[in-house]
Scaffold this motif. Structure first.
Motif, PDB file in Angstrom:
ATOM      1  N   LEU A 207      -8.095  12.925   1.181  1.00 22.23           N
ATOM      2  CA  LEU A 207      -7.569  12.004   0.169  1.00 22.23           C
ATOM      3  C   LEU A 207      -7.366  10.613   0.766  1.00 22.23           C
ATOM      4  O   LEU A 207      -7.611   9.595   0.108  1.00 22.23           O
ATOM      5  N   GLY A 208      -6.933  10.570   2.019  1.00 21.39           N
ATOM      6  CA  GLY A 208      -6.750   9.288   2.692  1.00 21.39           C
ATOM      7  C   GLY A 208      -8.060   8.545   2.868  1.00 21.39           C
ATOM      8  O   GLY A 208      -8.120   7.326   2.637  1.00 21.39           O
ATOM      9  N   TYR A 209      -9.097   9.255   3.246  1.00 18.90           N
ATOM     10  CA  TYR A 209     -10.411   8.608   3.393  1.00 18.90           C
ATOM     11  C   TYR A 209     -10.880   8.039   2.058  1.00 18.90           C
ATOM     12  O   TYR A 209     -11.471   6.953   2.001  1.00 18.90           O
ATOM     13  N   ALA A 210     -10.603   8.741   0.968  1.00 19.54           N
ATOM     14  CA  ALA A 210     -11.002   8.250  -0.354  1.00 19.54           C
ATOM     15  C   ALA A 210     -10.280   6.955  -0.709  1.00 19.54           C
ATOM     16  O   ALA A 210     -10.791   6.142  -1.475  1.00 19.54           O
ATOM     17  N   ALA A 211      -9.088   6.757  -0.146  1.00 14.75           N
ATOM     18  CA  ALA A 211      -8.307   5.550  -0.441  1.00 14.75           C
ATOM     19  C   ALA A 211      -8.666   4.367   0.446  1.00 14.75           C
ATOM     20  O   ALA A 211      -8.207   3.247   0.194  1.00 14.75           O
ATOM     21  N   HIS A 212      -9.477   4.562   1.466  1.00 14.77           N
ATOM     22  CA  HIS A 212      -9.766   3.498   2.437  1.00 14.77           C
ATOM     23  C   HIS A 212     -10.228   2.176   1.812  1.00 14.77           C
ATOM     24  O   HIS A 212      -9.791   1.102   2.251  1.00 14.77           O
ATOM     25  N   PRO A 213     -11.088   2.189   0.806  1.00 18.13           N
ATOM     26  CA  PRO A 213     -11.537   0.896   0.261  1.00 18.13           C
ATOM     27  C   PRO A 213     -10.417   0.077  -0.390  1.00 18.13           C
ATOM     28  O   PRO A 213     -10.591  -1.123  -0.610  1.00 18.13           O
ATOM     29  N   PHE A 214      -9.291   0.700  -0.686  1.00 15.42           N
ATOM     30  CA  PHE A 214      -8.244   0.043  -1.466  1.00 15.42           C
ATOM     31  C   PHE A 214      -7.007  -0.332  -0.637  1.00 15.42           C
ATOM     32  O   PHE A 214      -6.042  -0.858  -1.188  1.00 15.42           O
ATOM     33  N   ILE A 215      -7.042  -0.062   0.673  1.00 16.59           N
ATOM     34  CA  ILE A 215      -5.886  -0.316   1.528  1.00 16.59           C
ATOM     35  C   ILE A 215      -6.317  -1.106   2.757  1.00 16.59           C
ATOM     36  O   ILE A 215      -7.504  -1.140   3.094  1.00 16.59           O
ATOM     37  N   ASN A 216      -5.354  -1.750   3.423  1.00 16.42           N
ATOM     38  CA  ASN A 216      -5.712  -2.585   4.563  1.00 16.42           C
ATOM     39  C   ASN A 216      -5.825  -1.760   5.844  1.00 16.42           C
ATOM     40  O   ASN A 216      -5.530  -0.555   5.868  1.00 16.42           O
ATOM     41  N   ARG A 217      -6.230  -2.413   6.927  1.00 14.07           N
ATOM     42  CA  ARG A 217      -6.529  -1.682   8.164  1.00 14.07           C
ATOM     43  C   ARG A 217      -5.278  -1.019   8.751  1.00 14.07           C
ATOM     44  O   ARG A 217      -5.358   0.063   9.350  1.00 14.07           O
ATOM     45  N   VAL A 218      -4.107  -1.646   8.574  1.00 13.55           N
ATOM     46  CA  VAL A 218      -2.865  -1.066   9.081  1.00 13.55           C
ATOM     47  C   VAL A 218      -2.576   0.244   8.367  1.00 13.55           C
ATOM     48  O   VAL A 218      -2.269   1.265   8.996  1.00 13.55           O
TER      49      VAL A 218
ATOM     50  N   ASP B 257       0.833  -1.208   0.000  1.00 18.70           N
ATOM     51  CA  ASP B 257       0.000   0.000   0.000  1.00 18.70           C
ATOM     52  C   ASP B 257       0.864   1.253   0.000  1.00 18.70           C
ATOM     53  O   ASP B 257       0.608   2.216  -0.739  1.00 18.70           O
ATOM     54  N   LEU B 258       1.902   1.247   0.838  1.00 16.22           N
ATOM     55  CA  LEU B 258       2.768   2.426   0.953  1.00 16.22           C
ATOM     56  C   LEU B 258       3.506   2.719  -0.343  1.00 16.22           C
ATOM     57  O   LEU B 258       3.724   3.890  -0.686  1.00 16.22           O
ATOM     58  N   ARG B 259       3.889   1.673  -1.073  1.00 14.77           N
ATOM     59  CA  ARG B 259       4.530   1.906  -2.365  1.00 14.77           C
ATOM     60  C   ARG B 259       3.576   2.600  -3.320  1.00 14.77           C
ATOM     61  O   ARG B 259       3.986   3.510  -4.067  1.00 14.77           O
ATOM     62  N   ARG B 260       2.311   2.191  -3.306  1.00 12.53           N
ATOM     63  CA  ARG B 260       1.324   2.856  -4.178  1.00 12.53           C
ATOM     64  C   ARG B 260       1.074   4.294  -3.733  1.00 12.53           C
ATOM     65  O   ARG B 260       0.940   5.200  -4.566  1.00 12.53           O
ATOM     66  N   ILE B 261       1.011   4.509  -2.419  1.00 13.22           N
ATOM     67  CA  ILE B 261       0.800   5.868  -1.912  1.00 13.22           C
ATOM     68  C   ILE B 261       1.977   6.758  -2.278  1.00 13.22           C
ATOM     69  O   ILE B 261       1.809   7.906  -2.708  1.00 13.22           O
ATOM     70  N   ASN B 262       3.201   6.234  -2.125  1.00  8.31           N
ATOM     71  CA  ASN B 262       4.389   6.986  -2.510  1.00  8.31           C
ATOM     72  C   ASN B 262       4.356   7.362  -3.983  1.00  8.31           C
ATOM     73  O   ASN B 262       4.721   8.482  -4.375  1.00  8.31           O
ATOM     74  N   PHE B 263       3.916   6.394  -4.809  1.00  8.66           N
ATOM     75  CA  PHE B 263       3.843   6.661  -6.247  1.00  8.66           C
ATOM     76  C   PHE B 263       2.823   7.765  -6.519  1.00  8.66           C
ATOM     77  O   PHE B 263       3.083   8.690  -7.307  1.00  8.66           O
ATOM     78  N   PHE B 264       1.652   7.688  -5.875  1.00  5.98           N
ATOM     79  CA  PHE B 264       0.620   8.708  -6.064  1.00  5.98           C
ATOM     80  C   PHE B 264       1.132  10.081  -5.639  1.00  5.98           C
ATOM     81  O   PHE B 264       0.897  11.087  -6.331  1.00  5.98           O
ATOM     82  N   MET B 265       1.832  10.138  -4.518  1.00  2.00           N
ATOM     83  CA  MET B 265       2.329  11.415  -4.012  1.00  2.00           C
ATOM     84  C   MET B 265       3.501  11.950  -4.833  1.00  2.00           C
ATOM     85  O   MET B 265       3.805  13.149  -4.774  1.00  2.00           O
ATOM     86  N   GLY B 266       4.150  11.060  -5.588  1.00  3.01           N
ATOM     87  CA  GLY B 266       5.287  11.496  -6.393  1.00  3.01           C
ATOM     88  C   GLY B 266       6.540  11.753  -5.581  1.00  3.01           C
ATOM     89  O   GLY B 266       7.469  12.426  -6.052  1.00  3.01           O
ATOM     90  N   ASN B 267       6.604  11.179  -4.387  1.00  8.33           N
ATOM     91  CA  ASN B 267       7.729  11.478  -3.486  1.00  8.33           C
ATOM     92  C   ASN B 267       9.068  11.050  -4.065  1.00  8.33           C
ATOM     93  O   ASN B 267      10.023  11.835  -4.115  1.00  8.33           O
TER      94      ASN B 267
END
Length: 214
Positions: A155-166, A27-37
Motif C-alpha cells: 500500500l505504501g508503494y502505491a502511495a509513492h507518487p503522491f508523497i514526498n521523499r521524506v 502527508d502523514l495527516r492524509r495517511i492517518n485519515f486513510f488508516m482511520g487511526n
C-alpha cells in the motif's frame, strides 16, 4: 514474519519549519485519515467516560490534531500532550502541553486513559519496557501502531507518487519498526494479571491495542 528493525526516521531530524518537514506532516495527516487511526482512537476513548474523567494523556502528540479532537470529545477533562516539539497554536483551554523528553520527566504522567498513535514503534528494548511501567499509572490504554507485514508495504508503494521523499522513506521504516500480532504487549511487559488486552489489525496497515485494568 520479518524481524523488527528500528532505525531513525528522516522527519525526526528535520527542523519543524523545514519545507520537507511541513510537506511530510501533511502527508502523514492524509495517511492517518486513510488508516482511520484517529477515528478509532476517538471512538474507543468515547467508550470510557469514567476513565476519561481522571485525565487523558497522549504520547507523541506531534502537530496536536488528535489532542484537539480529544479535548473536544472530553471538554471537562484535562488532556495532557507530551512531545519534543513546542505546543502548536490555538490549543483548547483544557489541554496541557508538556514539551520535553518523556523519559527524563521528573513526574511520570498519570490519569485515566493513555493514548499513543504511531508513536511506540520508535522504541525498542528497555525503552518499551519503561513505557510499559509508565502505563501502570492509567486505567485504559489505547495504542495504534504500524502493522509489520507485507501488505502495508505494498500500500505504501502505491502511495509513492503522491508523497514526498521524506514520507516515502519514513513510511517503510515505520512499517519495519511496527509490530506483529501479540508482540507489543509482550515487548512492553504488560502483565496479563493486571491488564485485559484486546488487539486487532486492519487491511490498511494498522495494529490496534486496547488495554483495560483486569
Amino acid at each position: 514474519m520479518p524481524t523488527r528493525v528500528v532505525i531513525p526516521e528522516l522527519l525526526d531530524h528535520l527542523p519543524a519549519d523545514d519545507p520537507e518537514a511541513r510537506r511530510s506532516r501533511r502527508d502523514l495527516r492524509r495517511i492517518n485519515f486513510f488508516m482511520g487511526n484517529e477515528r478509532w482512537v476517538l471512538a474507543t476513548a468515547r467508550r470510557f467516560p469514567e476513565a476519561a474523567a481522571l485525565g487523558v494523556t497522549e504520547l507523541g502528540a506531534g502537530d496536536g490534531d488528535l489532542t484537539r479532537a480529544l479535548a473536544r470529545l472530553h471538554p471537562q477533562t484535562t488532556v495532557t500532550a507530551l512531545d519534543l516539539a513546542p505546543p502548536p497554536p490555538s490549543l483548547p483551554s483544557n489541554v496541557v502541553w508538556n514539551q520535553g523528553d518523556l523519559f527524563r520527566s521528573p513526574s511520570p504522567p498519570q490519569g485515566g486513559i493513555l493514548i499513543a498513535n504511531l508513536f511506540l514503534h520508535h522504541f525498542e528494548g528497555d525503552a518499551l519496557r519503561e513505557l510499559g511501567r509508565l502505563a501502570e499509572g492509567f486505567r485504559v490504554l489505547i495504542f495504534c501502531e504500524p502493522l509489520r507485514a507485507r501488505l502495508p508495504h505494498l500500500l505504501g508503494y502505491a502511495a509513492h507518487p503522491f508523497i514526498n521523499r521524506v514520507t516515502r522513506h519514513d513510511m517503510h521504516v515505520s512499517i519495519d519498526a511496527g509490530f506483529s500480532a501479540n508482540e507489543l504487549p509482550r515487548l512492553m511487559d504488560l502483565s496479563e494479571k493486571r491488564w485485559m488486552i484486546g488487539e486487532h489489525s486492519t487491511w490498511r496497515g494498522a495494529l490496534r491495542v486496547l488495554g483495560c485494568r483486569a
